[in-house]
Design an enzyme around this catalytic site. Structure first.
Site, PDB file in Angstrom:
ATOM      1  N   CYS A 129      -5.987  -1.040   1.391  1.00  0.00           N
ATOM      2  CA  CYS A 129      -4.805  -1.397   0.586  1.00  0.00           C
ATOM      3  C   CYS A 129      -3.650  -0.413   0.726  1.00  0.00           C
ATOM      4  O   CYS A 129      -2.512  -0.747   0.365  1.00  0.00           O
ATOM      5  CB  CYS A 129      -5.194  -1.503  -0.883  1.00  0.00           C
ATOM      6  SG  CYS A 129      -6.730  -2.399  -1.167  1.00  0.00           S
ATOM      7  N   HIS A 263       0.340   1.464  -7.947  1.00  0.00           N
ATOM      8  CA  HIS A 263      -0.570   0.620  -7.149  1.00  0.00           C
ATOM      9  C   HIS A 263      -0.907  -0.628  -7.958  1.00  0.00           C
ATOM     10  O   HIS A 263      -0.824  -1.741  -7.449  1.00  0.00           O
ATOM     11  CB  HIS A 263      -1.826   1.407  -6.784  1.00  0.00           C
ATOM     12  CG  HIS A 263      -2.774   0.651  -5.929  1.00  0.00           C
ATOM     13  ND1 HIS A 263      -2.442   0.207  -4.670  1.00  0.00           N
ATOM     14  CD2 HIS A 263      -4.062   0.232  -6.158  1.00  0.00           C
ATOM     15  CE1 HIS A 263      -3.472  -0.439  -4.146  1.00  0.00           C
ATOM     16  NE2 HIS A 263      -4.464  -0.443  -5.024  1.00  0.00           N
ATOM     17  N   HIS A 303      -1.472  -9.318  -4.591  1.00  0.00           N
ATOM     18  CA  HIS A 303      -1.950  -8.147  -3.835  1.00  0.00           C
ATOM     19  C   HIS A 303      -1.946  -8.516  -2.350  1.00  0.00           C
ATOM     20  O   HIS A 303      -2.736  -9.340  -1.900  1.00  0.00           O
ATOM     21  CB  HIS A 303      -3.356  -7.798  -4.301  1.00  0.00           C
ATOM     22  CG  HIS A 303      -3.866  -6.480  -3.794  1.00  0.00           C
ATOM     23  ND1 HIS A 303      -3.372  -5.866  -2.657  1.00  0.00           N
ATOM     24  CD2 HIS A 303      -4.834  -5.641  -4.267  1.00  0.00           C
ATOM     25  CE1 HIS A 303      -4.007  -4.740  -2.457  1.00  0.00           C
ATOM     26  NE2 HIS A 303      -4.898  -4.572  -3.424  1.00  0.00           N
TER      27      HIS A 303
END
Length: 726
Positions: A129, A263, A303
């Site tokens: 990620c 995040h 995401h």
């Protein structure tokens, strides 16, 4: 464009149902302008869409920065891409020569360097990620160490098989497909697709080169969680140390940060730990409370996995540019495990002006944390450059030249429309817009050169060109509008000087000369400014995947004579084209082109136009419509539409139709008859439409055309090694 989709597919072979998860998915990832990049359709079909879309997005980023292919050729430009595994290869059932480079993940970065002839390194970075923000970090290091003089940092993510893997059951994916970052009802993230690319240079070099600067990177840092509660469990200690290290690297106090892009996955485990790390980092610098806004782009677009960090980075850059902080969505009640009242940060839930005190520049941090424990943080600051100096630029009205160019007519028309929409509200000067378009763009077959003394005059001339038929555009030269299509590229250079005659310069460009614009502008080069980028003409390029069929047990039969030996077989033999017959086609007569979706019809249209014929495009639609001159739509199921077409094209029977080319059964899909509905559609678009056409000629008492050519594909194998016709 992002869309949320979900569904369940039932397999007819007694297999379990396949449940697909909802997410923010991109539309039409099968489209690609292969011709623009000089890639053959056969190669494009074998290329993973990750490679194809990244090429187009990177090209747009470079054009937005004001850099053309000519200037980039041989430059020390590095490519840094955050990405992970690709799935397209799973659809390729028979290995083809282009399949290996088209699906090797490291070639995502290398292909861009290959096409543009970039001389620095190409890097693929996979830290899950945090990969795309890690790509930015490594690009910064490459610029500092001198590995490159300019860098592209990118992140990309596609989910070709969005199968629900039960991640909601373990708290990773949201059960209702909403990312509620830092909220009491947070129950996981929602997945998305996306591509991001940014162009990076040292600040002093960007100023020297008159670049448009969105923001300044002040510092960055990377670290690892080390040993935590589990290999995928985040570490508040590591995240806190990361933020402090990045701001030390930037050399500015942490308490001057007034926005932090978190995040922010919206998971029960991750959110409190991230807040613990943020609070610990800022408390090492100040005890002030709720002075820094907090946001997470995942609440807006989901995401994006390996592209997630760069998505947050780009959101923050745009917030700095517009001096406003966007809202974080789905935040209603704070997570009870987070003490926001005594925290240095607050979740921003509405669009608000971004203000600072005591003349401190707007500053922000961007975080991205990888599933495997690799973390990255980047420090950003608004760019406060000096206003461009007007010293030395002639006073009063000045005639400027704008050039627009494209490789296809569709792209040219789209580019023209983009400029028409752009000009009324642009904050930039006519001179800088023209300089950027002339020196920062490629120049191709479709060309336009326009002379204007103001933005209003330029807009008026572009509107005039758009509303003028092709046959009348040559007459616009007297108004300073030179439009042309080059059938063959001329390898000719023209050295313009500041005193070069304006009309001569317009004509040289329109007729194919490569203008040395730097010589024409002299010492007053102007600035690169953001202007509309090239609109790609996407066509479908996708592998022909045939689902596996159910195995059926067939009883063994005694050996019998091969029945194929009892019949004649089809054999293809090569034959030279009859050039004399092609040359004898009567000029001026209409040819009906029932165009396909593979691009053959559009190609024939251009070729016939160049040969002096009159091709008429006919597309399948829902109603009879004249789209423009020699372009129609009609419903294949309505016989009367074919009569209307014949009357319109022949002017009531006064002009003959020379021939018909029927391409409606040419498709990108090898088999379009896998169920009765698809079979019926194929019949309508095939034999029945031809029958309605012939009936239309009969009903209007108009002679049949001399030639009627029905063209299809995937009908016969020509040679064993060729595979199916396409």
């Amino acid at each position: 464009m992002l869309t949320l989709r979900s569904g369940i597919i039932s397999n007819k072979r007694n297999a379990p149902e396949i449940k697909y998860r909802r997410g923010a998915y991109l539309n039409r990832i099968d489209l690609f302008d292969a011709e623009f990049f000089n890639i053959t359709p056969a190669e494009a079909r074998c290329m993973d869409p990750l490679q194809r879309i990244f090429l187009e997005v990177s090209w747009e980023a470079l054009e937005d920065a004001g850099y053309a292919e000519k200037e980039l050729n041989g430059s020390r430009t590095g490519v840094y891409v955050g990405d992970t595994d690709a799935d397209y290869l799973k659809l390729i059932q028979e290995m083809e020569p282009y399949a290996l480079p088209g699906n090797t993940i490291s070639i995502v970065a290398s292909r861009l360097a290959y096409i543009l002839n970039l001389a620095s390194g190409s890097h693929l970075i996979d830290t899950a990620c945090s990969a795309s923000l890690a790509a930015v970090h490594h690009a910064i290091k490459g610029l500092i160490t001198g590995d490159c003089e300019m860098a592209l940092a990118g992140g990309l993510n596609l989910t070709l098989f969005p199968i629900d893997e039960g991640l909601a059951d373990i708290g990773i994916a949201s059960t209702d497909y909403k990312a509620r970052t830092f909220d009491a009802d947070a129950n996981g993230t929602v997945w998305g697709e996306g591509f991001c690319t940014v162009v990076l240079k040292k600040l002093k070099n960007a100023k020297r080169d008159r670049d448009h600067i969105y923001a300044v990177i002040k510092g960055s840092a990377m670290n690892s969680d080390g040993k935590s509660n589990g290999i995928t469990a985040p570490s508040a200690r590591a995240q806190s140390e990361l933020i402090q290290a990045a701001w030390r690297n930037a050399g500015i106090p942490l308490e001057t940060m007034t926005y932090l892009e978190a995040h922010g996955t919206g998971t029960r485990l991750g959110d409190p730990i991230e807040m613990q790390g943020i609070t610990g980092a800022i408390r090492s610098s100040t005890d002030h409370q709720q002075f820094c806004a907090l946001g997470a782009v995942k609440t807006n677009i989901g995401h994006l996995d390996t592209a997630a960090g760069l998505a947050g980075f780009m959101k923050t850059v745009l917030a700095l540019k517009h001096q406003a902080i966007p809202a974080t969505l789905h935040f209603h009640d704070p997570n009870p495990h987070i003490d926001f009242m005594n925290s240095p940060v607050f979740v921003n839930t509405e669009l608000m002006p971004w203000t600072t005190s005591n003349g401190v520049p707007r500053r922000a941090g961007v975080s991205a944390f990888g599933l495997a424990g690799t973390n990255c943080h980047v420090v950003l600051e608004e760019y406060q450059g000096d206003a461009p100096s007007a010293a030395g630029i002639p006073e009063g009205p000045e005639i400027s030249i704008l050039t627009l160019s494209a490789k296809s007519r569709g792209s040219f028309d789209a580019l023209l429309e983009r400029f028409i929409l752009y000009l009324p509200d642009t904050p930039y000067t006519l001179r800088d817009i023209c300089i950027t378009s002339n020196t920062g763009r490629g120049h191709y077959a479709y060309r336009l050169a326009v002379a204007a003394a103001s933005l209003d005059e330029l807009l008026g001339k572009l509107l005039l060109l758009r509303d003028t038929a092709d046959s009348d555009r040559a007459s616009l030269k007297k108004a300073g509008i030179h439009y042309a299509y080059l059938e063959q590229r001329k390898n000719r250079s023209y050295n313009a000087k500041p005193n070069t005659d304006l009309n001569r310069l317009l004509d040289e460009y329109a007729t194919g000369s490569e203008i040395q614009w730097e010589d024409w502008y002299g010492k007053h080069q102007g600035r690169r400014v953001p202007i509309p980028v090239y609109p790609f003409s996407g066509k479908r390029h996708w592998i022909n995947y045939i689902p596996e069929q159910e195995t059926v047990s067939v009883p063994q039969q005694p050996a019998v004579r091969n029945m194929d030996d009892c019949f004649y077989s089809l054999q293809w033999v090569p034959k030279e084209l009859d050039a004399a017959k092609a040359a004898a086609l009567p000029a001026g007569q209409a040819w009906l082109l029932f165009t396909d979706d593979t691009g053959v019809g559009v190609f024939l249209f251009d070729q016939m136009k160049q040969a002096g014929l009159r091709p008429v495009l006919v597309e399948a639609g829902d109603s009879f419509t004249k789209m423009q001159e020699d372009s129609y739509k009609l419903c294949p199921e309505t016989p009367g539409h074919f009569e209307q077409l014949i009357v319109a094209v022949t002017d009531g029977g006064h002009q003959p139709i020379g021939g018909v080319v029927h391409l409606w059964t040419c498709t990108e899909i090898r088999s379009g008859m896998r169920n009765p509905l698809m079979l019926r559609e194929s019949q309508i678009r095939g034999a029945e439409s031809l029958l309605y056409l012939l009936k239309g000629f009969k009903a209007q008492n108009i002679a049949f055309p001399h030639e009627i050519r029905a063209v299809s594909n995937y009908a016969h194998l020509v040679t064993p090694e060729d595979g199916y016709l396409s």
